[in-house]
Enzyme design. Structure first.
Site, PDB file in Angstrom:
ATOM      1  CG  ASP A  14      -1.896  -1.184   1.192  1.00 35.84           C
ATOM      2  OD1 ASP A  14      -2.232  -1.654   0.093  1.00 35.84           O
ATOM      3  OD2 ASP A  14      -2.274  -1.650   2.290  1.00 35.84           O
ATOM      4  CE  LYS A  17       2.505  -2.436  -4.283  1.00 34.90           C
ATOM      5  NZ  LYS A  17       2.130  -2.052  -2.917  1.00 34.90           N
ATOM      6  N   GLY A  41      -4.478  -4.364  -3.871  1.00 40.48           N
ATOM      7  CA  GLY A  41      -5.470  -3.337  -4.194  1.00 40.48           C
ATOM      8  C   GLY A  41      -4.693  -2.094  -4.568  1.00 40.48           C
ATOM      9  CG  HIS A  42      -1.912  -2.129  -7.055  1.00 40.66           C
ATOM     10  ND1 HIS A  42      -1.043  -2.734  -7.917  1.00 40.66           N
ATOM     11  CD2 HIS A  42      -1.627  -2.631  -5.836  1.00 40.66           C
ATOM     12  CE1 HIS A  42      -0.260  -3.566  -7.242  1.00 40.66           C
ATOM     13  NE2 HIS A  42      -0.604  -3.527  -5.979  1.00 40.66           N
ATOM     14  CD  GLN A 224       0.869  -8.967  -2.578  1.00 42.26           C
ATOM     15  OE1 GLN A 224       1.515  -9.554  -3.433  1.00 42.26           O
ATOM     16  NE2 GLN A 224      -0.397  -8.683  -2.730  1.00 42.26           N
TER      17      GLN A 224
HETATM   18  P1  GDP Z   1      -0.749   0.303  -3.489  1.00 38.07           P
HETATM   19  O1  GDP Z   1      -1.332  -0.977  -3.030  1.00 38.07           O
HETATM   20  O2  GDP Z   1       0.716   0.395  -3.235  1.00 38.07           O
HETATM   21  O3  GDP Z   1      -1.083   0.606  -4.918  1.00 38.07           O
HETATM   22  O4  GDP Z   1      -1.424   1.451  -2.621  1.00 38.07           O
HETATM   23  P2  GDP Z   1      -2.992   1.599  -2.279  1.00 38.07           P
HETATM   24  O5  GDP Z   1      -3.704   2.074  -3.488  1.00 38.07           O
HETATM   25  O6  GDP Z   1      -3.501   0.371  -1.623  1.00 38.07           O
HETATM   26  O7  GDP Z   1      -2.951   2.699  -1.155  1.00 38.07           O
HETATM   27  C1  GDP Z   1      -2.427   3.969  -1.383  1.00 38.07           C
HETATM   28  C2  GDP Z   1      -3.507   5.013  -1.051  1.00 38.07           C
HETATM   29  O8  GDP Z   1      -2.924   6.289  -0.995  1.00 38.07           O
HETATM   30  C3  GDP Z   1      -4.575   5.104  -2.119  1.00 38.07           C
HETATM   31  O9  GDP Z   1      -5.798   5.469  -1.499  1.00 38.07           O
HETATM   32  C4  GDP Z   1      -4.084   6.234  -3.017  1.00 38.07           C
HETATM   33  O10 GDP Z   1      -5.136   6.895  -3.704  1.00 38.07           O
HETATM   34  C5  GDP Z   1      -3.448   7.150  -2.001  1.00 38.07           C
HETATM   35  N1  GDP Z   1      -2.289   7.931  -2.474  1.00 38.07           N
HETATM   36  C6  GDP Z   1      -1.292   7.555  -3.321  1.00 38.07           C
HETATM   37  N2  GDP Z   1      -0.376   8.527  -3.406  1.00 38.07           N
HETATM   38  C7  GDP Z   1      -0.786   9.532  -2.604  1.00 38.07           C
HETATM   39  C8  GDP Z   1      -0.227  10.802  -2.229  1.00 38.07           C
HETATM   40  O11 GDP Z   1       0.853  11.196  -2.654  1.00 38.07           O
HETATM   41  N3  GDP Z   1      -0.953  11.538  -1.337  1.00 38.07           N
HETATM   42  C9  GDP Z   1      -2.135  11.135  -0.826  1.00 38.07           C
HETATM   43  N4  GDP Z   1      -2.753  11.921   0.050  1.00 38.07           N
HETATM   44  N5  GDP Z   1      -2.683   9.949  -1.145  1.00 38.07           N
HETATM   45  C10 GDP Z   1      -2.007   9.151  -2.014  1.00 38.07           C
HETATM   46  P1  IMO Z   2      -0.832  -4.213  -2.270  1.00 33.90           P
HETATM   47  O1  IMO Z   2      -0.343  -4.750  -3.590  1.00 33.90           O
HETATM   48  C1  IMO Z   2      -1.022  -4.625   2.050  1.00 33.90           C
HETATM   49  C2  IMO Z   2      -1.021  -8.684   3.677  1.00 33.90           C
HETATM   50  C3  IMO Z   2      -2.294  -9.093   4.388  1.00 33.90           C
HETATM   51  C4  IMO Z   2      -1.722 -10.035   5.426  1.00 33.90           C
HETATM   52  C5  IMO Z   2      -0.604 -10.735   4.663  1.00 33.90           C
HETATM   53  C6  IMO Z   2      -1.006 -12.098   4.075  1.00 33.90           C
HETATM   54  O2  IMO Z   2      -2.140  -3.515  -2.326  1.00 33.90           O
HETATM   55  O3  IMO Z   2       0.253  -3.416  -1.607  1.00 33.90           O
HETATM   56  P2  IMO Z   2      -2.530 -12.805   2.022  1.00 33.90           P
HETATM   57  O4  IMO Z   2      -3.971 -12.562   1.745  1.00 33.90           O
HETATM   58  O5  IMO Z   2      -1.611 -12.294   0.972  1.00 33.90           O
HETATM   59  O6  IMO Z   2      -2.239 -14.245   2.370  1.00 33.90           O
HETATM   60  O7  IMO Z   2      -2.226 -11.981   3.373  1.00 33.90           O
HETATM   61  O8  IMO Z   2      -0.246  -9.879   3.609  1.00 33.90           O
HETATM   62  N1  IMO Z   2      -1.203  -8.188   2.293  1.00 33.90           N
HETATM   63  C7  IMO Z   2      -1.157  -6.895   1.954  1.00 33.90           C
HETATM   64  N2  IMO Z   2      -1.042  -5.792   2.719  1.00 33.90           N
HETATM   65  N3  IMO Z   2      -1.077  -4.506   0.721  1.00 33.90           N
HETATM   66  C8  IMO Z   2      -1.180  -5.601  -0.061  1.00 33.90           C
HETATM   67  O9  IMO Z   2      -1.112  -5.538  -1.414  1.00 33.90           O
HETATM   68  C9  IMO Z   2      -1.255  -6.865   0.548  1.00 33.90           C
HETATM   69  N4  IMO Z   2      -1.383  -8.134   0.095  1.00 33.90           N
HETATM   70  C10 IMO Z   2      -1.325  -8.929   1.168  1.00 33.90           C
HETATM   71  O10 IMO Z   2      -2.923  -7.986   4.961  1.00 33.90           O
HETATM   72  O11 IMO Z   2      -1.118  -9.303   6.471  1.00 33.90           O
HETATM   73 MG    MG Z   3      -2.887  -1.673  -1.841  1.00 35.62          MG
END
Ligand code: GDP
Ligand code: IMO
Ligand code: MG
Length: 435
Positions: A14, A17, A41-42, A224
């Site tokens: 999270d 990415k 979840g991207h 991840q």
């Molecule tokens: P990922 O799994 O690495 O793709 O990240 P996620 O999408 O799960 O979580 C990142 C969260 O931060 C999302 O809600 C994005 O919309 C938000 N986000 C990404 N970059 C920024 C930033 O520079 N500032 C803020 N405030 N939010 C951001």
């Molecule tokens: P992105 O790509 C954050 C975490 C789960 C749990 C552990 C194992 O959005 O960054 P799993 O279901 O993979 O067996 O769970 O890994 N986890 C993540 N945490 N971002 C993710 O993906 C994750 N994918 C798995 O919360 O702790």
């Molecule tokens: Mg994510």
């Protein structure tokens, strides 16, 4: 040589990415996922539209680009088809642009059932998985009894292999959990999904190597993060695949020698969903503040993310494990109102300084971080696109990070929107985008 750049998370996932890949994908012909499944979840925000991509690489959002789901991933056909539908209804047609590996392993509904049962059985020692069946599907893969997408493409082979797998699994599940594995209608439902999936299925290693051979560029989209990697993370509180840079080569069948660079992504602080050690975790009140400013709730499960300070020991480790040549710092804006920012520069274990990341989870959990306090900039950076407009104290924070990790900060994100981004002049990352 055609550019082949890997992008990985450097923390526990999270890191942002999705947003970064979406921005960078304009400079690449193909984006490829190499590991994990719909546990990811991207999030990508383009104007009023919020996309949450789980298995399909974020590059798909640019209509002229191609996207690959590589053989190192695990594919839940129902989840993938629903992702395709969501994209289609938002005007993103994936036909002819989305390619799914015939070698990727299949996640079946019973893998989700096993994931849930195993988590419940662990009680308070649970891993906090996403309950998407990821771990159980990889278990079958490594045990050499899993079914792959290519098996799903041949009804006869599929029926025979699934029957063999189920014989074994149903008996083990009954014995372990005292309930029946839910498999009613599984064969028919799977075969219907197989037909919907068929147009996308190819030999993706061949596709990617041929693309690179013709001079087309590829970005590998990590899911991840480094600390969730099965080998290098905080085991057993990890996911079941190789989420570090090495996994890109293994999971896509592109030789390591063809990779031309690695980009890391870190937040300006740290978060973690699920259980497991987190040395720089903030006390509740501070965590609450960062969670609400950064909207730190899981994009897949909606779970509140645990929040903590930036951990430079971890980032140095991530630079080493992945060979990161440029770091992206996201969510800088979340600290806009912060007076003092703590940064972990080292750990102590029972009073003794620790230089390396320990292997033992117990030891990891007992690390005491040493913090350096940095003054906050206390002015808005939200949405900023020009490097020249960054407040001096924000630049100092970024410089401090890059000095400590020995790698440039090549890009900064100042908001969730595509355009709230700056690529730093003269950086390696800027060169990679231009070349
Ligand atoms: P990922 O799994 O690495 O793709 O990240 P996620 O999408 O799960 O979580 C990142 C969260 O931060 C999302 O809600 C994005 O919309 C938000 N986000 C990404 N970059 C920024 C930033 O520079 N500032 C803020 N405030 N939010 C951001
Ligand atoms: P992105 O790509 C954050 C975490 C789960 C749990 C552990 C194992 O959005 O960054 P799993 O279901 O993979 O067996 O769970 O890994 N986890 C993540 N945490 N971002 C993710 O993906 C994750 N994918 C798995 O919360 O702790
Ligand atoms: Mg994510």
């Amino acid at each position: 040589m055609a550019k082949a750049i890997i992008l990985v998370g450097t923390q526990w996932g999270d890191e942002g990415k999705g947003k970064v890949v979406d921005y960078l994908s304009s400079a690449f012909d193909v984006t490829a996922r190499f590991a994990g499944g719909n546990n990811a979840g991207h999030t990508v925000i383009i104007k009023d539209h919020r996309f949450i991509l789980q298995l399909i690489p974020c590059g798909i959002l640019r209509l002229e680009k191609h996207a690959v789901i590589g053989s190192g991933t695990v594919v839940d056909p129902a989840a993938l088809m629903s992702e395709v539908e969501t994209l289609t209804s938002a005007g993103i047609d994936v036909t002819g642009r989305l390619h799914v590996s015939n070698r990727a392993h299949v996640i079946f509904p019973f893998h989700r059932q096993i994931d849930k049962a195993a988590e419940a059985a662990r009680g308070s020692d649970n891993l906090g998985t996403t309950k998407r069946g990821i771990g159980p599907a990889y278990e079958d893969k490594v045990a050499r009894r899993g079914l792959r997408i290519c098996d799903l493409m041949d009804a006869e082979v599929f029926r025979a292999k699934l029957a063999r797998l189920l014989d074994e699994k149903a008996a083990t599940f009954r014995k372990t959990y005292g309930v029946e594995l839910e498999i009613t209608g599984l064969v028919e439902e799977s075969l219907v999904l197989a037909e919907r999936l068929r147009p996308y299925v190819i030999d993706t290693a061949m596709y990617l190597n041929q693309a690179l051979g013709k001079g087309r560029s590829v970005m590998f989209e990590g899911a991840q993060g480094t600390m969730l990697d099965i080998d290098h993370g905080t085991y057993p509180f990890v996911t079941s695949s190789s989420s570090t840079a090495g996994g890109a080569s293994a999971g896509c069948g592109v030789p390591p020698i063809r990779i031309t660079g690695v980009i890391g992504v870190t937040k300006a602080y740290t978060t973690r969903v699920g259980t497991g050690p987190f040395p720089t975790e903030m006390p509740d009140i501070e965590a609450e503040e960062v969670r609400s400013r950064g909207n730190e709730f899981g994009s897949v499960t909606g779970r509140p993310r645990r929040c903590g300070w930036l951990d430079l020991v971890m980032l140095r480790y991530a630079v080493m494990i992945n060979g990161i040549g440029s770091m992206v710092v996201t969510k800088l804006d979340v600290f806009d109102a912060q007076k003092e920012i703590q940064v972990c520069v080292g750990y102590k274990y029972k009073g003794t300084p620790v230089k390396e990341m320990p292997a033992e989870v117990g030891k990891f959990a007992a690390l005491v971080p040493e913090y350096k306090s940095v003054r906050g900039w206390q002015s808005p950076t939200f949405g900023l696109r020009e490097e020249s407009k960054l407040p001096q104290l924000a630049r100092d924070y970024l410089k401090f990070i890059s000095d400590e990790i020995g790698t440039e900060v090549g890009m900064v994100s100042t908001g969730p929107e595509r355009d709230a981004t700056m690529v730093r002049g003269g950086s390696q990352l800027e060169k990679w985008l231009r070349d």
